[in-house]
Design an enzyme around this catalytic site. Sequence first.
Site, PDB file in Angstrom:
ATOM      1  N   ASP A  61      40.256  40.129  49.419  1.00 45.42           N
ATOM      2  CA  ASP A  61      41.835  40.140  49.651  1.00 45.42           C
ATOM      3  C   ASP A  61      42.004  38.712  50.691  1.00 45.42           C
ATOM      4  OD1 ASP A  61      44.617  40.682  49.937  1.00 45.42           O
ATOM      5  OD2 ASP A  61      44.307  42.668  49.181  1.00 45.42           O
ATOM      6  N   HIS A 110      41.721  35.393  49.600  1.00 44.55           N
ATOM      7  CA  HIS A 110      43.336  34.854  49.182  1.00 44.55           C
ATOM      8  C   HIS A 110      43.959  34.108  50.194  1.00 44.55           C
ATOM      9  CE1 HIS A 110      43.728  38.879  46.609  1.00 44.55           C
ATOM     10  NE2 HIS A 110      42.934  38.046  46.179  1.00 44.55           N
TER      11      HIS A 110
END
Length: 268
Positions: free
Chosen positions: A230, A253
């Site tokens: 993430d 991300h």
Amino acid sequence: MANFLLHVLVLALCVLSNQSHGILTDSVKVYNVVDYGAVGDGLADDTQAFSDAWNSTCQSSVSFPAMYVPQGMTFLLQPLTFNGSCNSRNITVQIDANIIAPSDPFAWKCPGNECHQWITFLHFNGLVISGSGTINGQGTNWWGLSCQQNKRGCGKKPTGFVIENSNNVHIDGLTFVDSPKMHIAFERSTWVHATSLTIQAPEDSPNTDSIHIQQSQNIIIDNIRIGTGDDCISIADGSSHINISKINCGPGHGIRLKQLFCAFIYLF
């Protein structure tokens, strides 16, 4: 402030390199978790030994107390909070070992039936956490849990390592892997300096943000190697004056800003 923290770190490391426990000077004392009954075989629950070693460190009357987690061992910990309402404002926690969470989510001993955090440092004003050790949340079995399987897998999974309501904290050198959810969180804290960390989890691991910052100010993040499933760094509401430099991000991300108002963020 940074120079003072580095001075404390160097002083504590000199002590740790010379002996595992006992007083070296009138101002420094090291508390080794093994001396408090920690087994370090990766199977025995060492939570109480860590708690007892911490209580001695926190209540110490010396100027520079340090809790030592020695290398070459693996310590299994249940959720544990280190409370910083201590006699000294110059505490060092030296972690050179592996620290692991229970691999089975249903073996976690959490208040009620909800596990929100694993290792928490709360209410500090002056703390150095450093070493060559690894903090392993063993989150693989958490990632696949659903509400249909058990209430524990529904909603909020535990964040691995939390600095909360604290000031003047320095984290250096550690490796964090496979947290059930976020690996590191800074919450309602100021003047936190995180440097030379490695944070890793599989690319498909859900919600495993590397560093999450919320309602915190004057946060310095430098020289971090990140590869998770993430956000590499997520910055939420109430946060400002964030300095981020030398970040190796991938997979991940990137840096995500969430509900920020009037924040100052510096990227280098």
